[in-house]
Design an enzyme around this catalytic site. Structure first.
Site, PDB file in Angstrom:
ATOM      1  N   THR A  64       0.823  -1.203   0.000  1.00 18.24           N
ATOM      2  CA  THR A  64       0.000   0.000   0.000  1.00 18.24           C
ATOM      3  C   THR A  64       0.858   1.254   0.000  1.00 18.24           C
ATOM      4  OG1 THR A  64      -1.855  -1.031   1.096  1.00 18.24           O
ATOM      5  CG2 THR A  64      -1.557   1.307   1.520  1.00 18.24           C
ATOM      6  N   ASP A 117      -7.555  -1.067   6.333  1.00 18.02           N
ATOM      7  CA  ASP A 117      -7.318   0.193   7.050  1.00 18.02           C
ATOM      8  C   ASP A 117      -7.132   1.386   6.106  1.00 18.02           C
ATOM      9  OD1 ASP A 117      -4.960  -1.013   6.064  1.00 18.02           O
ATOM     10  OD2 ASP A 117      -3.718   0.207   7.387  1.00 18.02           O
TER      11      ASP A 117
HETATM   12  N1  ASP Z   1      -3.051  -2.134   4.599  1.00 18.78           N
HETATM   13  C1  ASP Z   1      -3.520  -2.760   3.395  1.00 18.78           C
HETATM   14  C2  ASP Z   1      -4.818  -3.465   3.665  1.00 18.78           C
HETATM   15  O1  ASP Z   1      -4.989  -4.054   4.700  1.00 18.78           O
HETATM   16  C3  ASP Z   1      -2.558  -3.729   2.808  1.00 18.78           C
HETATM   17  C4  ASP Z   1      -1.160  -3.251   2.580  1.00 18.78           C
HETATM   18  O2  ASP Z   1      -0.627  -2.442   3.308  1.00 18.78           O
HETATM   19  O3  ASP Z   1      -0.564  -3.710   1.626  1.00 18.78           O
HETATM   20  O4  ASP Z   1      -5.637  -3.484   2.781  1.00 18.78           O
END
Ligand code: ASP
Length: 339
Positions: free
Chosen positions: A200, A231
């Site tokens: 992300t 999140d």
């Molecule tokens: N935080 C993101 C989620 O839970 C995933 C990620 O950080 O790659 O969707």
């Protein structure tokens, strides 16, 4: 200070003083601005896009949107329409944006729209709401001039999905960068550009006027249940900005970040006087303390900066890196970690 005391101080470690080795570089009486931080090493290009705006005396909100758009335009495992799909083979995107006045907007589970971050900004600017989801978010995007893209998977995402389908095991894992996790979709160098596991994209910036903004954009956890939201588009979880105190963003297993209102917690720790690095560390500790066994198998990283442009990060596991761009620096730093 005599040498003995200096050595004593050294053995205490910078972190016990609330300073990171990275943050230390910018720790002096002058405020380091403009400055932009973003998650992962893919953040270098993201920061570059944001810097064009920041260095021309532009606003941090425009800079973070431009940064997020940059990565939404590239093929990446975890951001944009080229990202990994959910378990039904559909790419659904989440994004949010927040400015110095606590104005914020988000979209979750939006499909076939190239720049969810810009839709999030429109939600912020054109509606009295904060979050739009799914079909409603897509309808709003189209009404506001966004184009509906064809529902095709990028070649890398298609290959990963086909491999996942062989077992179809519903086990959404986030890559832990320092641990080899078989030959699955998160195996390093899966992408043609040889890049390892980008995740992300979360970025926070302070402009020349000293105002903070942040943005997050993601395709979420690979092979998630259709409709799952992590999140990333949740204000206070994946992103939080308080212009009096600082800003924070996160990457990793979203459910664990939501449970502790992660980035809001980081900002509140900074309000209490903790350095960005220690604030991130305390939030990570909260996750680990709740369920140490679970924490051993997952990754979460927080990244934060305060109003002085001092920054810091902390993760559960080794491997979380972040990119920094200011007049003094253009670097990728390793975050410290707990386990
Ligand atoms: N935080 C993101 C989620 O839970 C995933 C990620 O950080 O790659 O969707």
């Amino acid at each position: 200070m005599n040498r003995k005391n200096f050595i004593k101080l050294g053995s205490l470690g910078l972190s016990s003083l609330g300073l990171s080795s990275a943050g230390m570089r910018s720790w002096n009486n002058t405020i380091q601005k403009p400055i932009v931080l973003s998650t992962w090493d893919s953040g270098m290009a993201v920061n570059e896009a944001a810097w064009k705006i920041l260095s021309a005396n532009g606003k941090s909100i425009d800079a973070v949107e431009a940064g997020a758009m940059q990565i939404e335009d590239t093929i990446n495992c975890c951001v944009g329409l080229g990202g990994y799909p959910d378990r039904d083979g559909i790419v659904t995107l989440d994004a949010c944006i927040m400015d110095e006045h606590a104005n914020c907007g988000a979209v979750a589970g939006i499909e076939q729209i190239k720049h969810p971050i810009s839709v999030a900004r429109k939600v912020m600017e054109k509606t009295p709401h904060v979050i739009l989801v799914g079909n409603g978010a897509q309808q709003f995007a189209i009404e506001n001039g966004f184009q509906k893209e064809p529902p095709v998977l990028s070649p890398s995402a298609e290959a990963a999905y086909k491999e996942w389908l062989i077992k179809s095991e519903y086990k959404p894992v986030i890559n832990i960068e320092n641990k080899k996790q078989g030959n699955g979709p998160f195996a390093p160098a899966f992408f043609e550009d040889g890049s390892p596991n980008h995740d992300t994209m979360g970025l926070v910036a302070m402009d020349m006027a000293g105002n903070l903004s942040g943005a997050v954009t993601t395709s979420g956890m690979a092979f998630k249940v259709h409709g799952r939201v992590g999140d990333s588009p949740i204000i206070g979880a994946g992103l939080y900005v308080d212009n009096e105190v600082g800003a924070a963003t996160s990457s990793g297993v979203g459910e664990e970040v939501i449970r502790i209102c992660g980035t809001h917690l980081v900002v509140e720790f900074m309000r209490q006087g903790y350095s960005p690095e220690l604030a991130c560390k305390k939030a990570v500790e909260r996750i680990v303390k709740r369920d140490p066994k679970k924490a051993a198998d997952i990754q979460v990283g927080f990244l934060a900066m305060n109003k002085k442009g001092v920054y810091g990060a902390y993760a559960i596991q080794k491997g979380f890196v972040f990119s920094v761009k200011s007049e003094r620096e253009n670097v990728v730093h390793d975050a410290k970690f707990i386990l």
